[in-house]
Enzyme design. Structure first.
Site, PDB file in Angstrom:
ATOM      1  N   LYS A 196       1.014   4.356  -2.696  1.00 31.52           N
ATOM      2  CA  LYS A 196       0.732   5.749  -2.324  1.00 31.52           C
ATOM      3  C   LYS A 196       1.928   6.646  -2.655  1.00 31.52           C
ATOM      4  O   LYS A 196       1.752   7.804  -3.030  1.00 31.52           O
ATOM      5  CB  LYS A 196       0.372   5.848  -0.838  1.00 31.52           C
ATOM      6  CG  LYS A 196      -1.027   5.351  -0.514  1.00 31.52           C
ATOM      7  CD  LYS A 196      -2.113   6.219  -1.144  1.00 31.52           C
ATOM      8  CE  LYS A 196      -3.491   5.913  -0.592  1.00 31.52           C
ATOM      9  NZ  LYS A 196      -4.569   6.629  -1.317  1.00 31.52           N
ATOM     10  N   TYR A 236       0.846  -1.208   0.000  1.00 31.97           N
ATOM     11  CA  TYR A 236       0.000   0.000   0.000  1.00 31.97           C
ATOM     12  C   TYR A 236       0.880   1.256   0.000  1.00 31.97           C
ATOM     13  O   TYR A 236       0.640   2.199  -0.757  1.00 31.97           O
ATOM     14  CB  TYR A 236      -0.889  -0.039   1.242  1.00 31.97           C
ATOM     15  CG  TYR A 236      -1.700   1.210   1.521  1.00 31.97           C
ATOM     16  CD1 TYR A 236      -2.878   1.459   0.819  1.00 31.97           C
ATOM     17  CD2 TYR A 236      -1.325   2.115   2.516  1.00 31.97           C
ATOM     18  CE1 TYR A 236      -3.647   2.591   1.095  1.00 31.97           C
ATOM     19  CE2 TYR A 236      -2.081   3.240   2.802  1.00 31.97           C
ATOM     20  CZ  TYR A 236      -3.237   3.474   2.089  1.00 31.97           C
ATOM     21  OH  TYR A 236      -3.997   4.592   2.368  1.00 31.97           O
TER      22      TYR A 236
END
Ligand SMILES: NC(=O)c1ccc[n+]([C@@H]2O[C@H](COP(=O)([O-])OP(=O)(O)OC[C@H]3O[C@@H](n4cnc5c(N)ncnc54)[C@H](OP(=O)(O)O)[C@@H]3O)[C@@H](O)[C@H]2O)c1
Length: 256
Positions: A166, A162
């Site tokens: 990002k 993740y």
């Protein structure tokens, strides 16, 4: 178009069931925005979002419509713009609030899951943002809000799938903003820490955790001032500013 107080007439919320995205839309509705399009996968959840936005709106003749959009679907970036630009006369303010945290332990053992998290949070979202940005560039104005995360500022071992997505998204959106500087289109990258939403409801709240309402407040302040980025809460920006420069051996000792 925008009024003198920088309130947009027409808003596109990508991630129409996002707790944070809906709070930003509600804040705009309270200020007088009257036309919203919510894009996402869950039509029932988005209808609830539409009702919540309408219930706080102060402008006359509020209309909130919902359209289907799945980030990972084939050519979804094209369909999103086609439908949104048909529904809205102009796309004044676009909020990109889709995202999926995944499960790091499981995902790092599954290439398919890894790919999905990278696609949802970055590689298949970026073309959609770019498409809307190019549309705004042609219309000569617009504001884009991209929900990034402190997780992308220094990617940690505990959520590197993740976090790296990002990081990609954050870099993409920041540089996109630079590329649009003479086109009348602004990009604001929002970097929250831990926010209490359905995305994090299964997790223990981290220090300096915040709420969707606080993220919405900080987002509107940032777009009012046309800031390129904002940390929420602002203190997390100071913490991550130190953490990102820690030597690797020292950072490894911090248990998160
Ligand atoms: N909560 C936090 O602590 C935190 C911290 C930093 C940054 N953020 C970021 O803030 C943004 C909003 O998160 P949130 O906290 O409001 O979480 P949320 O309520 O779970 O919202 C996430 C949204 O992403 C949508 N989504 C996921 N996969 C999708 C796909 N393939 N296609 C279309 N939509 C998809 C979800 O739709 P469905 O309803 O269909 O699943 C939902 O609308 C995200 O980008 C998140 O990464 C959150």
């Amino acid at each position: 178009m925008f009024d003198a107080m920088h309130t947009p007439d027409n808003v596109l919320l990508v991630g129409g069931s996002s707790d944070i995205g809906v709070e930003i839309a509600k804040s705009l509705a309270r200020r007088g925005t009257t036309r919203f399009v919510l894009a996402g996968r869950d039509l029932e959840a988005m209808q609830r979002s539409a009702n919540a936005i309408s219930s706080v709106a102060t402008g006359e003749g509020v209309s909130v419509s919902v359209i289907f959009y799945d980030v990972v679907a084939e050519k979804s970036y094209q369909a999103l713009l086609e439908v949104a630009s048909t529904e809205l006369e102009t796309i004044d303010y676009a909020i990109f609030a889709t995202g999926a945290l995944g499960d790091q332990d499981e995902d790092e053992n599954s290439p398919a899951s890894t790919l999905e998290i990278l696609e949802i949070n970055f590689s298949k979202l970026a073309p959609a943002i770019l498409n809307v940005a190019n549309h705004m560039s042609k219309q000569g104005f617009g504001q884009i809000v991209v929900l990034s995360s402190v997780a992308g500022i220094r990617v940690r071992r505990s959520n590197f799938i993740y976090g790296s997505a990002k990081a990609g998204l954050d870099g993409f959106a920041m540089a996109l903003g630079e590329s649009l500087i003479d086109k009348g289109v602004k990009v604001t990258v929002v970097r929250p820490g831990f926010v209490k939403t359905k995305m994090t409801s299964h997790l223990k709240a981290a220090p300096l955790s915040t709420t969707p309402e606080e993220v919405a407040k900080a987002t509107l302040a940032a777009t009012d001032h046309q800031n390129a980025s904002v940390y929420v809460p602002s203190a997390i920006g100071l913490v991550i500013g130190v953490y990102r420069h820690l030597p690797r051996a020292l950072a490894r000792k911090i248990p998160f």
